[in-house]
Design a protein around this motif. Structure first.
Motif, PDB file in Angstrom:
ATOM      1  N   THR A 119     -10.596  -1.026  -4.755  1.00  0.00           N
ATOM      2  CA  THR A 119     -10.686  -0.006  -5.963  1.00  0.00           C
ATOM      3  C   THR A 119      -8.991   0.418  -6.247  1.00  0.00           C
ATOM      4  N   ARG A 120      -8.994  -0.308  -6.072  1.00  0.00           N
ATOM      5  CA  ARG A 120      -6.722   0.035  -6.414  1.00  0.00           C
ATOM      6  C   ARG A 120      -6.841  -0.655  -8.166  1.00  0.00           C
ATOM      7  N   GLY A 121      -7.480  -1.091  -8.925  1.00  0.00           N
ATOM      8  CA  GLY A 121      -7.603  -1.895  -9.509  1.00  0.00           C
ATOM      9  C   GLY A 121      -7.999  -1.166 -11.057  1.00  0.00           C
ATOM     10  N   VAL A 122      -8.835   0.015 -10.297  1.00  0.00           N
ATOM     11  CA  VAL A 122      -9.075   1.250 -11.216  1.00  0.00           C
ATOM     12  C   VAL A 122      -7.803   2.231 -11.472  1.00  0.00           C
ATOM     13  N   PHE A 123      -6.410   2.593 -10.685  1.00  0.00           N
ATOM     14  CA  PHE A 123      -5.396   3.027 -11.270  1.00  0.00           C
ATOM     15  C   PHE A 123      -4.586   2.266 -11.549  1.00  0.00           C
ATOM     16  N   CYS A 124      -4.447   0.758 -11.137  1.00  0.00           N
ATOM     17  CA  CYS A 124      -2.966   0.307 -11.725  1.00  0.00           C
ATOM     18  C   CYS A 124      -3.512  -1.496 -12.241  1.00  0.00           C
ATOM     19  N   THR A 125      -1.835  -1.625 -12.262  1.00  0.00           N
ATOM     20  CA  THR A 125      -2.961  -3.693 -12.700  1.00  0.00           C
ATOM     21  C   THR A 125      -2.026  -4.534 -11.515  1.00  0.00           C
ATOM     22  N   GLY A 126      -2.000  -5.647 -12.105  1.00  0.00           N
ATOM     23  CA  GLY A 126      -2.291  -6.364 -10.406  1.00  0.00           C
ATOM     24  C   GLY A 126      -2.501  -7.646 -11.407  1.00  0.00           C
ATOM     25  N   PRO A 127      -2.203  -8.740 -10.972  1.00  0.00           N
ATOM     26  CA  PRO A 127      -2.049 -10.568 -11.527  1.00  0.00           C
ATOM     27  C   PRO A 127      -3.210 -10.955 -10.976  1.00  0.00           C
ATOM     28  N   THR A 128      -3.570 -11.518 -12.196  1.00  0.00           N
ATOM     29  CA  THR A 128      -4.854 -12.862 -11.829  1.00  0.00           C
ATOM     30  C   THR A 128      -4.328 -14.299 -11.132  1.00  0.00           C
ATOM     31  N   VAL A 129      -2.809 -14.456 -11.490  1.00  0.00           N
ATOM     32  CA  VAL A 129      -2.119 -15.857 -10.844  1.00  0.00           C
ATOM     33  C   VAL A 129      -0.481 -14.930 -10.300  1.00  0.00           C
ATOM     34  N   ALA A 130      -0.386 -14.465  -8.870  1.00  0.00           N
ATOM     35  CA  ALA A 130       0.855 -13.896  -8.319  1.00  0.00           C
ATOM     36  C   ALA A 130       1.741 -15.009  -9.015  1.00  0.00           C
ATOM     37  N   SER A 131       2.315 -15.036  -9.992  1.00  0.00           N
ATOM     38  CA  SER A 131       3.575 -15.596  -9.613  1.00  0.00           C
ATOM     39  C   SER A 131       4.521 -14.578 -10.434  1.00  0.00           C
ATOM     40  N   ALA A 132       5.638 -13.510  -9.958  1.00  0.00           N
ATOM     41  CA  ALA A 132       6.701 -12.870 -10.246  1.00  0.00           C
ATOM     42  C   ALA A 132       7.099 -13.181 -11.404  1.00  0.00           C
ATOM     43  N   PRO A 133       7.970 -14.384 -11.733  1.00  0.00           N
ATOM     44  CA  PRO A 133       8.590 -14.598 -12.948  1.00  0.00           C
ATOM     45  C   PRO A 133       7.971 -14.244 -14.384  1.00  0.00           C
ATOM     46  N   ARG A 204      -0.102   4.152  -9.167  1.00  0.00           N
ATOM     47  CA  ARG A 204      -0.058   3.457  -7.727  1.00  0.00           C
ATOM     48  C   ARG A 204       0.006   4.521  -6.946  1.00  0.00           C
ATOM     49  N   ILE A 205       1.104   5.796  -7.243  1.00  0.00           N
ATOM     50  CA  ILE A 205       1.505   6.449  -5.912  1.00  0.00           C
ATOM     51  C   ILE A 205       0.059   7.116  -5.949  1.00  0.00           C
ATOM     52  N   VAL A 206      -0.840   7.932  -7.205  1.00  0.00           N
ATOM     53  CA  VAL A 206      -1.744   8.750  -6.928  1.00  0.00           C
ATOM     54  C   VAL A 206      -2.569   7.979  -5.498  1.00  0.00           C
ATOM     55  N   TYR A 207      -2.857   6.710  -6.210  1.00  0.00           N
ATOM     56  CA  TYR A 207      -4.283   5.657  -4.964  1.00  0.00           C
ATOM     57  C   TYR A 207      -3.376   5.605  -3.586  1.00  0.00           C
ATOM     58  N   ALA A 208      -2.582   6.009  -4.142  1.00  0.00           N
ATOM     59  CA  ALA A 208      -1.757   6.046  -1.832  1.00  0.00           C
ATOM     60  C   ALA A 208      -2.174   6.657  -1.207  1.00  0.00           C
ATOM     61  N   LEU A 209      -1.761   7.932  -1.994  1.00  0.00           N
ATOM     62  CA  LEU A 209      -1.796   8.628  -1.118  1.00  0.00           C
ATOM     63  C   LEU A 209      -3.246   9.433  -1.731  1.00  0.00           C
ATOM     64  N   LEU A 210      -4.698   8.692  -2.106  1.00  0.00           N
ATOM     65  CA  LEU A 210      -5.889   9.954  -2.073  1.00  0.00           C
ATOM     66  C   LEU A 210      -6.277   9.558  -1.151  1.00  0.00           C
ATOM     67  N   LYS A 215      -9.729   2.310   1.718  1.00  0.00           N
ATOM     68  CA  LYS A 215      -9.474   2.009   0.385  1.00  0.00           C
ATOM     69  C   LYS A 215      -8.686   0.478   0.925  1.00  0.00           C
ATOM     70  N   GLY A 216      -7.872  -0.171  -0.130  1.00  0.00           N
ATOM     71  CA  GLY A 216      -6.998  -0.735  -0.072  1.00  0.00           C
ATOM     72  C   GLY A 216      -5.689  -0.641  -0.312  1.00  0.00           C
ATOM     73  N   SER A 217      -4.950  -2.197  -0.197  1.00  0.00           N
ATOM     74  CA  SER A 217      -3.696  -1.725  -0.339  1.00  0.00           C
ATOM     75  C   SER A 217      -2.829  -1.098  -1.472  1.00  0.00           C
ATOM     76  N   ALA A 218      -2.293  -0.435  -1.683  1.00  0.00           N
ATOM     77  CA  ALA A 218      -1.360  -0.304  -2.876  1.00  0.00           C
ATOM     78  C   ALA A 218      -0.411  -1.271  -3.729  1.00  0.00           C
ATOM     79  N   GLU A 219       0.028  -2.618  -2.702  1.00  0.00           N
ATOM     80  CA  GLU A 219       0.424  -3.799  -3.340  1.00  0.00           C
ATOM     81  C   GLU A 219       0.998  -3.183  -4.055  1.00  0.00           C
ATOM     82  N   TRP A 220       2.432  -2.470  -3.183  1.00  0.00           N
ATOM     83  CA  TRP A 220       4.165  -2.097  -3.457  1.00  0.00           C
ATOM     84  C   TRP A 220       4.705  -3.273  -3.507  1.00  0.00           C
ATOM     85  N   GLY A 221       4.113  -4.852  -3.251  1.00  0.00           N
ATOM     86  CA  GLY A 221       4.774  -5.543  -3.412  1.00  0.00           C
ATOM     87  C   GLY A 221       5.218  -6.273  -4.548  1.00  0.00           C
TER      88      GLY A 221
END
Length: 246
Positions: A119-133, A204-210, A215-221
């Motif tokens: 459910t994290r994706g309801v609140f914040c974004t994430g990559p489909t292919v993880a590559s920070a640059p 993302r902060i709210v998801y971590a607190l709710l 629920k899964g990780s807020a993916e702080w990395g």
């Protein structure tokens, strides 16, 4: 406009933006919602109309709703640097409030969802292919388009204090809504097009607190990507604006 007024209008507008934006994602994601399976285009339209509502309501403050927009306008000499922290504060608090309200609206659907860890994706974004640059670059490009449109669009007039004046209910607000829909349809695939640090970090902060059971990780990395990328994009848009013969 006083700092207090800026804070109030930015908080209210951003809260409505995130309430409706996170709301459409919840509607499409949660299994007991009528919008379940509505797809990416429904999410894009929902976010575009959320921007329209938030911007229209927060017109008195200039409807920034986005730290990258505020930074871009300040760097372009269109917003006072002294007001930037006030804009940022209103945007972050509004984003957290809106995310909380979206959760409350869908509380029972969250409780009954069969994949609470997803459910994290309801609140914040994430990559489909993880590559920070590359993920950062995607956010830079998307936000650059947003901010340069605000700075250059002939439908947008900048007041003396640097706030964009679309006119409440005028085409300019609809224009930015269409732009957000287009950005999602064209550039949203790799990272979910945060294009707004407050839009991503606050929820993302709210998801971590709710208290969402299971629920899964807020993916702080990953959380720095949708903050740094949009800020770079906004700053680059300002540099281009200053270099153009406008």
């Amino acid at each position: 406009m006083t700092a207090g007024s800026i804070f109030v209008w930015e908080t209210l507008g951003t809260a409505l933006l995130i309430l409706l934006g996170a709301g459409v994602v919840a509607n499409v994601t949660l299994k007991d919602s009528l919008g379940k399976g509505g797809g990416w285009l429904l999410v894009n339209f929902g976010w575009g109309l959320a921007v329209f509502v938030g911007a229209s309501v927060s017109a008195p403050s200039g409807a920034h709703l986005n730290p990258a927009v505020t930074l871009g306008l300040a760097a372009a000499g269109k917003t006072e640097w002294a007001d930037v922290p006030v804009y940022f504060a209103g945007q972050m608090i509004g984003a957290m409030l809106g995310a909380t309200l979206a959760w409350l609206a869908y509380k029972k659907q969250f409780d009954n969802h069969d994949d609470p860890a997803g459910t994290r994706g309801v609140f914040c974004t994430g990559p489909t292919v993880a590559s920070a640059p590359w993920n950062v670059l995607t956010e830079v490009i998307g936000t650059f388009v947003l901010v340069i449109w605000i700075l250059l669009s002939p439908g947008v007039e900048l007041a003396a204090d640097g706030t964009p004046n679309f006119g409440n209910s005028a085409l300019g607000y609809a224009g930015v809504a269409f732009l957000v829909i287009g950005l999602g349809a064209s550039l949203g695939g790799p990272t979910g097009y945060a294009i707004n640090p407050a839009r991503d970090l606050g929820p993302r902060i709210v998801y971590a607190l709710l208290p969402i059971k299971g629920k899964g990780s807020a993916e702080w990395g990953y959380s720095w990507v949708p903050v740094v990328g949009p800020l770079i994009g906004g700053a680059l848009a300002a540099l281009l604006y200053l270099a153009l013969p406008v």
